[in-house]
Design a protein around this motif. Sequence first.
Motif, PDB file in Angstrom:
ATOM      1  N   LEU A  45       0.796  -1.214  -0.157  1.00  0.00           N
ATOM      2  CA  LEU A  45       0.153   0.051  -0.284  1.00  0.00           C
ATOM      3  C   LEU A  45       0.980   1.134  -0.163  1.00  0.00           C
ATOM      4  O   LEU A  45       1.469   1.573   1.087  1.00  0.00           O
ATOM      5  N   ALA A  46       1.225   1.849  -1.239  1.00  0.00           N
ATOM      6  CA  ALA A  46       2.014   3.008  -1.296  1.00  0.00           C
ATOM      7  C   ALA A  46       1.404   3.841  -2.524  1.00  0.00           C
ATOM      8  O   ALA A  46       0.825   3.215  -3.201  1.00  0.00           O
ATOM      9  N   ILE A  47       1.731   4.963  -2.667  1.00  0.00           N
ATOM     10  CA  ILE A  47       1.447   5.879  -3.438  1.00  0.00           C
ATOM     11  C   ILE A  47       1.861   5.581  -4.884  1.00  0.00           C
ATOM     12  O   ILE A  47       3.033   5.181  -4.890  1.00  0.00           O
ATOM     13  N   GLY A  48       0.950   5.545  -5.732  1.00  0.00           N
ATOM     14  CA  GLY A  48       1.424   5.141  -7.276  1.00  0.00           C
ATOM     15  C   GLY A  48       1.187   3.727  -7.365  1.00  0.00           C
ATOM     16  O   GLY A  48       1.170   3.152  -8.542  1.00  0.00           O
ATOM     17  N   PHE A  49       0.965   2.903  -6.438  1.00  0.00           N
ATOM     18  CA  PHE A  49       0.554   1.303  -6.640  1.00  0.00           C
ATOM     19  C   PHE A  49      -0.897   1.300  -6.973  1.00  0.00           C
ATOM     20  O   PHE A  49      -1.822   1.729  -6.585  1.00  0.00           O
ATOM     21  N   ASP A  50      -0.935   0.004  -7.574  1.00  0.00           N
ATOM     22  CA  ASP A  50      -2.479  -0.387  -7.664  1.00  0.00           C
ATOM     23  C   ASP A  50      -3.329  -0.587  -6.481  1.00  0.00           C
ATOM     24  O   ASP A  50      -2.591  -0.578  -5.510  1.00  0.00           O
ATOM     25  N   ALA A  51      -4.440   0.099  -6.524  1.00  0.00           N
ATOM     26  CA  ALA A  51      -5.256   0.183  -5.221  1.00  0.00           C
ATOM     27  C   ALA A  51      -5.923  -1.026  -4.968  1.00  0.00           C
ATOM     28  O   ALA A  51      -7.060  -1.367  -5.015  1.00  0.00           O
ATOM     29  N   ASP A  52      -5.154  -2.195  -4.691  1.00  0.00           N
ATOM     30  CA  ASP A  52      -5.653  -3.442  -4.542  1.00  0.00           C
ATOM     31  C   ASP A  52      -5.370  -3.389  -2.864  1.00  0.00           C
ATOM     32  O   ASP A  52      -4.402  -3.715  -2.299  1.00  0.00           O
ATOM     33  N   VAL A  53      -6.598  -3.438  -2.243  1.00  0.00           N
ATOM     34  CA  VAL A  53      -6.697  -3.333  -0.893  1.00  0.00           C
ATOM     35  C   VAL A  53      -7.787  -4.229  -0.166  1.00  0.00           C
ATOM     36  O   VAL A  53      -8.977  -4.514  -0.808  1.00  0.00           O
ATOM     37  N   THR A  54      -7.255  -5.009   0.912  1.00  0.00           N
ATOM     38  CA  THR A  54      -8.253  -5.966   1.420  1.00  0.00           C
ATOM     39  C   THR A  54      -8.517  -5.612   3.049  1.00  0.00           C
ATOM     40  O   THR A  54      -7.605  -4.963   3.559  1.00  0.00           O
ATOM     41  N   LEU A  55      -9.597  -5.437   3.241  1.00  0.00           N
ATOM     42  CA  LEU A  55      -9.897  -4.915   4.650  1.00  0.00           C
ATOM     43  C   LEU A  55     -10.470  -5.944   5.388  1.00  0.00           C
ATOM     44  O   LEU A  55     -11.384  -6.800   5.285  1.00  0.00           O
ATOM     45  N   LEU A  56      -9.518  -6.166   6.484  1.00  0.00           N
ATOM     46  CA  LEU A  56      -9.862  -7.246   7.713  1.00  0.00           C
ATOM     47  C   LEU A  56     -10.352  -6.809   8.908  1.00  0.00           C
ATOM     48  O   LEU A  56     -10.218  -5.996   9.237  1.00  0.00           O
ATOM     49  N   ASP A  57     -11.264  -7.902   9.534  1.00  0.00           N
ATOM     50  CA  ASP A  57     -11.631  -7.555  10.828  1.00  0.00           C
ATOM     51  C   ASP A  57     -10.574  -8.025  11.828  1.00  0.00           C
ATOM     52  O   ASP A  57      -9.702  -8.329  11.452  1.00  0.00           O
ATOM     53  N   ASN A  58     -11.151  -7.911  13.214  1.00  0.00           N
ATOM     54  CA  ASN A  58     -10.158  -8.354  14.084  1.00  0.00           C
ATOM     55  C   ASN A  58      -9.766  -9.833  14.241  1.00  0.00           C
ATOM     56  O   ASN A  58      -8.888 -10.119  15.017  1.00  0.00           O
ATOM     57  N   LYS A  59     -10.371 -10.714  13.361  1.00  0.00           N
ATOM     58  CA  LYS A  59     -10.404 -11.896  13.536  1.00  0.00           C
ATOM     59  C   LYS A  59      -9.403 -12.301  12.037  1.00  0.00           C
ATOM     60  O   LYS A  59      -9.347 -13.446  11.808  1.00  0.00           O
ATOM     61  N   LEU A  60      -9.094 -11.245  11.350  1.00  0.00           N
ATOM     62  CA  LEU A  60      -8.245 -11.306  10.192  1.00  0.00           C
ATOM     63  C   LEU A  60      -9.079 -11.861   9.057  1.00  0.00           C
ATOM     64  O   LEU A  60      -8.433 -12.483   7.975  1.00  0.00           O
ATOM     65  N   GLN A  61     -10.411 -11.826   8.985  1.00  0.00           N
ATOM     66  CA  GLN A  61     -11.226 -12.369   8.223  1.00  0.00           C
ATOM     67  C   GLN A  61     -11.683 -11.231   6.948  1.00  0.00           C
ATOM     68  O   GLN A  61     -11.970 -10.117   7.466  1.00  0.00           O
ATOM     69  N   PRO A  62     -11.261 -11.475   5.830  1.00  0.00           N
ATOM     70  CA  PRO A  62     -11.764 -10.503   4.815  1.00  0.00           C
ATOM     71  C   PRO A  62     -13.210 -10.006   4.896  1.00  0.00           C
ATOM     72  O   PRO A  62     -14.112 -10.783   4.792  1.00  0.00           O
ATOM     73  N   GLN A  63     -13.225  -8.719   4.802  1.00  0.00           N
ATOM     74  CA  GLN A  63     -14.791  -7.952   4.852  1.00  0.00           C
ATOM     75  C   GLN A  63     -14.989  -7.422   3.470  1.00  0.00           C
ATOM     76  O   GLN A  63     -16.061  -7.379   2.818  1.00  0.00           O
ATOM     77  N   GLN A  64     -13.959  -6.645   2.919  1.00  0.00           N
ATOM     78  CA  GLN A  64     -14.212  -6.006   1.641  1.00  0.00           C
ATOM     79  C   GLN A  64     -12.888  -6.096   1.023  1.00  0.00           C
ATOM     80  O   GLN A  64     -11.823  -6.236   1.565  1.00  0.00           O
ATOM     81  N   THR A  65     -12.894  -6.234  -0.398  1.00  0.00           N
ATOM     82  CA  THR A  65     -11.625  -6.581  -1.233  1.00  0.00           C
ATOM     83  C   THR A  65     -11.823  -5.626  -2.306  1.00  0.00           C
ATOM     84  O   THR A  65     -12.923  -5.391  -3.126  1.00  0.00           O
ATOM     85  N   PHE A  66     -10.888  -4.670  -2.533  1.00  0.00           N
ATOM     86  CA  PHE A  66     -10.988  -3.582  -3.443  1.00  0.00           C
ATOM     87  C   PHE A  66      -9.818  -3.895  -4.547  1.00  0.00           C
ATOM     88  O   PHE A  66      -8.676  -4.150  -4.181  1.00  0.00           O
ATOM     89  N   ILE A  67     -10.051  -3.911  -5.857  1.00  0.00           N
ATOM     90  CA  ILE A  67      -9.314  -4.284  -6.624  1.00  0.00           C
ATOM     91  C   ILE A  67      -8.998  -3.002  -7.684  1.00  0.00           C
ATOM     92  O   ILE A  67     -10.176  -2.892  -8.386  1.00  0.00           O
ATOM     93  N   ALA A  68      -8.144  -2.468  -7.950  1.00  0.00           N
ATOM     94  CA  ALA A  68      -7.709  -1.051  -8.857  1.00  0.00           C
ATOM     95  C   ALA A  68      -8.746  -0.222  -8.450  1.00  0.00           C
ATOM     96  O   ALA A  68      -9.269   0.564  -9.144  1.00  0.00           O
ATOM     97  N   GLY A  69      -9.066  -0.297  -7.007  1.00  0.00           N
ATOM     98  CA  GLY A  69     -10.173   0.947  -6.459  1.00  0.00           C
ATOM     99  C   GLY A  69     -11.543   0.661  -6.570  1.00  0.00           C
ATOM    100  O   GLY A  69     -12.280   1.247  -5.792  1.00  0.00           O
ATOM    101  N   LYS A  70     -11.772  -0.692  -7.148  1.00  0.00           N
ATOM    102  CA  LYS A  70     -13.198  -0.877  -7.109  1.00  0.00           C
ATOM    103  C   LYS A  70     -13.710  -2.184  -6.278  1.00  0.00           C
ATOM    104  O   LYS A  70     -12.772  -3.046  -6.015  1.00  0.00           O
ATOM    105  N   CYS A  71     -14.727  -1.862  -5.532  1.00  0.00           N
ATOM    106  CA  CYS A  71     -15.088  -3.027  -4.404  1.00  0.00           C
ATOM    107  C   CYS A  71     -15.671  -4.234  -5.178  1.00  0.00           C
ATOM    108  O   CYS A  71     -16.611  -3.926  -5.538  1.00  0.00           O
ATOM    109  N   ILE A  72     -14.941  -5.146  -5.301  1.00  0.00           N
ATOM    110  CA  ILE A  72     -15.302  -6.353  -5.879  1.00  0.00           C
ATOM    111  C   ILE A  72     -15.987  -7.367  -4.909  1.00  0.00           C
ATOM    112  O   ILE A  72     -16.712  -8.131  -5.537  1.00  0.00           O
ATOM    113  N   TYR A  73     -15.702  -7.312  -3.699  1.00  0.00           N
ATOM    114  CA  TYR A  73     -16.373  -8.157  -2.438  1.00  0.00           C
ATOM    115  C   TYR A  73     -16.663  -7.263  -1.333  1.00  0.00           C
ATOM    116  O   TYR A  73     -15.928  -6.697  -0.920  1.00  0.00           O
TER     117      TYR A  73
END
Length: 391
Positions: free
Chosen positions: A356-384
Amino acid sequence: MTPADAQNDRLLTLLRVGSLYAPEPLEANDILIADGRIAALGRDLEIPAGWPVRVVEARTLTAVPAFIDQHVHVTGGGGEGGCGTRCPEISAFEIAAMGIGTVVGVLGTDSISRSPADLLAKVRGLKAEGISAYMYTGAYRVPPPTLTGDIQRDLAWIPEVIGLGEIAISDHRSSQPRQDEIERIVSDTRVGAMLAGKRGICHFHLGDGKRGLEPLRRLLSETEIPADQVIPTHVNRHPALLEEAADYALTFNASVDVTAFEDAGDGLSGFDAVSRLLERGVPSELITMSSDCNGSLPEFDTQGTYLGMKVARNTTLIADWQRLVREGVLPLESALGLISTNVARVLGLHAQKGRLAIGFDADVTLLDNKLQPQQTFIAGKCIYDLNRVEE
């Protein structure tokens, strides 16, 4: 257009999260995304009034680089027991639901009823659904099947092709390639990748045969091929092979890939394998994990007769990874390397993915406190988004 649709069509996205690992922990808790890339990271970023920004409030979640799975049978694997044992394709939803943003598609044993062209079509289909997808040209057998009739041309002319694989060695299902054949296809991949400006990884499937990693040891010892050109996978197929993999990694400063087997059988789970490699002194930076999902988990007797099979899933990859963090084997920032940063480097995608750095692809996963994926963003779009699924 509803208010929700209007929000989704905004040009910018601002993720407001509780914490952020890039993979190292950062003070930032906001991620501004523009044109599919990370535009800014900071604390409580202020956006000028009137800017077309979609705001995602996720203050209870942790943002991490979206995961990368370098070994996925996107068209389905299997077939070792006949046409009725072909595994199903994987869907974009199944990928993104595990926090995975990038996959690399592979063919396996069956390159007869499936082909590199089928694989390319599936990869492009996943891309159309929002997944960041690539592929290896080739399959188990040597000479490898290709799209253009030549490994170098595949790498040079097909953007989605980032390497060769999975080539099977030390396995009764392999083509039993000679050492000179292995050297030739690896060097062809290297040159083709150089011409295309790619890493050109050679992804080797390891079976449980007695030769183990010897063909790759000879390759690195007897030729000028660098260690980062090849990566052996399934190195946790049995304890002796994992021990050999530890020695291989330390001897050549080479990466090895652990498979998150759903049913390890005589082998080791992904959790156990990573733990043992670390105990042997292998740096975490040299270890990656992959799922082998939608591939077959065939069972054979001592004579090589097919007995039955299961279909691998990517849920085991995430479960093994979570356990490594929960049980303190690795801190979160180091564990993220196993399925993001290290993988991006191995594949030659490290200038755009795995951080996660400036200029990198906006591929971001949001985890809860149990490390379970709640949302997945790929190129800035919420895919899940788990909340939408549950609705």
